[in-house]
Design a protein around this motif. Structure first.
Motif, PDB file in Angstrom:
ATOM      1  N   ARG A  83     183.810  51.363 123.830  1.00  0.00           N
ATOM      2  CA  ARG A  83     183.242  52.214 125.028  1.00  0.00           C
ATOM      3  C   ARG A  83     181.985  51.498 125.538  1.00  0.00           C
ATOM      4  O   ARG A  83     181.016  51.552 125.069  1.00  0.00           O
ATOM      5  CB  ARG A  83     182.975  53.524 124.602  1.00  0.00           C
ATOM      6  N   ALA A 100     178.295  55.177 128.157  1.00  0.00           N
ATOM      7  CA  ALA A 100     178.798  56.720 128.152  1.00  0.00           C
ATOM      8  C   ALA A 100     179.468  57.031 129.763  1.00  0.00           C
ATOM      9  O   ALA A 100     180.079  58.115 129.621  1.00  0.00           O
ATOM     10  CB  ALA A 100     177.380  57.463 128.252  1.00  0.00           C
ATOM     11  N   GLY A 149     185.891  58.224 126.428  1.00  0.00           N
ATOM     12  CA  GLY A 149     186.146  58.162 125.080  1.00  0.00           C
ATOM     13  C   GLY A 149     187.427  58.654 124.654  1.00  0.00           C
ATOM     14  O   GLY A 149     188.241  58.938 125.121  1.00  0.00           O
ATOM     15  N   SER A 204     188.453  61.256 122.894  1.00  0.00           N
ATOM     16  CA  SER A 204     188.992  62.683 123.357  1.00  0.00           C
ATOM     17  C   SER A 204     189.698  62.238 124.641  1.00  0.00           C
ATOM     18  O   SER A 204     190.446  63.314 124.955  1.00  0.00           O
ATOM     19  CB  SER A 204     187.855  63.652 123.173  1.00  0.00           C
ATOM     20  N   ASN A 226     187.690  50.728 116.036  1.00  0.00           N
ATOM     21  CA  ASN A 226     186.338  50.668 116.224  1.00  0.00           C
ATOM     22  C   ASN A 226     185.582  49.285 116.097  1.00  0.00           C
ATOM     23  O   ASN A 226     185.649  48.694 114.935  1.00  0.00           O
ATOM     24  CB  ASN A 226     185.608  51.867 115.221  1.00  0.00           C
ATOM     25  N   GLY A 266     180.948  55.098 119.847  1.00  0.00           N
ATOM     26  CA  GLY A 266     180.392  55.959 121.009  1.00  0.00           C
ATOM     27  C   GLY A 266     179.793  55.224 122.202  1.00  0.00           C
ATOM     28  O   GLY A 266     180.201  55.616 123.246  1.00  0.00           O
ATOM     29  N   ASP A 270     178.053  57.084 117.579  1.00  0.00           N
ATOM     30  CA  ASP A 270     179.627  57.164 117.315  1.00  0.00           C
ATOM     31  C   ASP A 270     180.019  58.587 117.679  1.00  0.00           C
ATOM     32  O   ASP A 270     179.353  59.580 117.860  1.00  0.00           O
ATOM     33  CB  ASP A 270     179.917  57.057 115.846  1.00  0.00           C
ATOM     34  N   ASP A 271     181.539  58.203 117.991  1.00  0.00           N
ATOM     35  CA  ASP A 271     182.262  59.681 118.576  1.00  0.00           C
ATOM     36  C   ASP A 271     182.847  59.840 117.501  1.00  0.00           C
ATOM     37  O   ASP A 271     184.304  59.320 117.369  1.00  0.00           O
ATOM     38  CB  ASP A 271     182.918  59.223 120.016  1.00  0.00           C
ATOM     39  N   GLU A 272     182.909  60.907 116.971  1.00  0.00           N
ATOM     40  CA  GLU A 272     183.569  61.427 115.828  1.00  0.00           C
ATOM     41  C   GLU A 272     184.627  62.651 116.339  1.00  0.00           C
ATOM     42  O   GLU A 272     183.809  63.873 116.713  1.00  0.00           O
ATOM     43  CB  GLU A 272     183.139  61.950 114.520  1.00  0.00           C
TER      44      GLU A 272
END
Length: 523
Positions: A389, A392, A396, A398, A411, A447, A454-456
């Motif tokens: 990514r 921002a 992402g 989602s 990742n 992230g 990070d994007d969990e």
């Protein structure tokens, strides 16, 4: 002793409970038995297990011979596969294709689940052959570690896709190396091998429709057939990748007329001009030819790093950089506002449709997928593999899910083993076997590039699984033997995380104490 990965459930593992038989004691020459009705499906697996048991006994006999010379016990006879001839006898191993009663698992989990029950006969039961295969891996690991199977093990994976990628476009890996990789993947219950077949350095697989693009040193179709046979025996799906429209320097070195030109007249020697019908034809030819050679359901179309990254010069990020590609998009869509990004997406959609007609599902890297943006959307049936990514402002994981894409975690901050010019892959930190075990989780996506945010995703968002990548940016940085040696611990950590069973140890240092006993796959 533990297995790698650890099992999900092991009841009465420490001894007898009410109604639970004692530990299974293998006969001196244990048979691998299957029911007559299952023999057509299970004969190959039974023969594989029998041969592996014989090999394991040969390993033990080396030590027993040394003890015999010192006045201790002598060697025992090896195991052998025997076609079914009546019921199983005490000391035998029985493989049974049957439903798992009261397992409470999803259809996806049942496809690879199994139950191992100890008693006079060691019985492995599963609804599908893949589950039985994984049950045999658990049995062999237990035997190797000196653990007598007791009670009942019920085991299943948390994630459907558990994989490894190898960059064979930039570094030649021998067929023997790839076969051994597959055996070790199966040993650890990893089930997807992604072959990155081309990059700027070369094209690593035979191609009869366009032999001019193939590297001098490459895998032949004969090599591939042997690799695929080993993969089938170890229940590993092999996913080919033809990476375009970028990373195409090796192709364009032979077909320079197919390179894209920017608005200043500069020829981009690593990017395919997909506005050119001849370039699209070449790509379609290779994709369909290779898709026909691989039996699995997936084909990777690449698609990464075609447009500029945020840190590249502003001129490279200009939306008018490729006017020819935008003009083709306008002609295709009839929309005077179509852009070069629309042309890129149209190209991938066309290849995806070709693959669908061939019974395959396409997947791409996430770089230039922009759900919700105006213009041409990527076909939602295309899987999106999330490795980066950029910042921002980019979508992402989602966002891809909400657009209907199936997600695979790639990742780049955790799952990239890179052959670099200035260092060897680290043994600690985020990009290491330790990091995969202690810091990364299967729902933890990158992230932002270079950051720690990070994007969990929560459990409500389906994730197909994850794949770690072996990138050969500098092919000569490590030999293939060194790659095999240094990635093995990564595979062990990855297998534990993706199988999703309770972790056997709190730290990687503790986890690594299990490795000597478990070892590598039987030869």
């Amino acid at each position: 002793m533990q297995t790698v990965p650890a099992v999900q459930q092991w009841k009465d593992r420490d001894g007898r409970g009410p109604g639970v038989p004692g530990p299974w004691v293998p006969a001196s020459r244990p048979r691998v038995v299957v029911a007559a009705r299952d023999a057509p499906l299970l004969g190959e697996l039974a023969a594989l297990l029998s041969g592996e048991l014989a090999g394991e006994r040969a390993r033990e006999r080396a030590g027993e011979v040394a003890r015999e010379r010192a006045g201790e016990a002598g060697p025992a006879a090896p195991a052998r596969f025997q076609a079914p001839a009546g019921p199983a006898q005490p000391g035998d191993i029985e493989l049974r294709l049957e439903p798992l009663v009261d397992a409470g698992l999803t259809a996806g989990q049942l496809a690879e689940a199994y139950r191992l029950t100890a008693g006079p006969v060691l019985t492995i039961t599963a609804p599908a052959v893949a589950g039985l295969y994984y049950g045999t891996r658990t049995l062999l690991q237990l035997l190797r570690s000196g653990t007598a199977p007791t009670g009942t093990i019920t085991d299943w994976p948390a994630f459907e896709q558990r994989g490894v990628m190898v960059d064979v476009g930039r570094k030649y890996f021998s067929p023997e190396w790839l076969k051994r990789l597959i055996e070790n993947m199966g040993w650890l219950k990893l089930n997807h091998l992604h072959l990155h077949l081309n990059d700027n350095v070369g094209v690593g697989l035979e191609c009869t429709s366009h032999p001019e693009i193939v590297s001098e040193k490459h895998l032949s179709y004969g090599d591939l057939d042997g690799i695929l046979a080993v993969a089938a025996a170890h229940h590993v799906t092999v996913v080919p990748e033809f990476d375009t429209p970028s990373h195409a320097a090796a192709i364009l070195a032979r077909r320079p007329e197919l390179a894209i030109t920017d608005r200043h007249g500069t020829v981009e020697k690593d990017k395919l001009n997909v506005a050119n019908a001849a370039a699209r034809t070449l790509a379609a030819d290779v994709v369909l030819e290779w898709a026909d050679r691989f039996p699995g359901p997936y084909f990777h179309l690449g698609g990464d790093e075609f447009f500029a990254a945020p840190w590249e010069p502003a001129g490279h990020q200009d939306p008018l950089r490729y006017p020819g590609l935008a003009a083709w998009a306008r002609a295709e869509t009839g929309n005077p506002g179509s852009t070069a990004v629309d042309g890129y997406t149209l190209y991938l959609n066309q290849l995806s449709a070709l693959l669908r007609s061939a019974g395959k599902r396409a997947r791409v890297w996430n770089d230039h997928v922009h759900p919700g943006a105006r213009g041409v959307p990527l076909d939602p049936d295309v899987d999106v593999e999330c490795w980066i990514r950029w910042n921002a402002g980019f979508p992402g994981a989602s966002d891809f899910h909400r657009a209907g894409h199936r997600l695979v975690n790639r990742n780049g901050d955790h799952l990239y083993f890179v052959l670099s010019s200035d260092s060897v892959p680290p043994t600690t930190g985020r990009k290491s076997a330790e990091g995969v075990y202690e810091l990364w989780r299967p729902r933890l996506f990158m992230g932002a590039a270079g950051g720690l945010l990070d994007d969990e995703l929560d459990a409500s968002v389906p994730v197909a699984g994850a794949v770690m990548s072996i990138w050969c940016d500098y092919p000569d940085a490590l030999t293939e033997a060194e790659v095999a040696d240094q990635t093995l611990d990564w595979f062990r950590s990855l297998s534990q995380q993706l199988w999703g069973s309770p972790k056997p140890c709190g730290t990687f240092a503790e986890f690594s104490t299990l490795f000597p006993a478990v070892g590598t796959a039987p030869r």
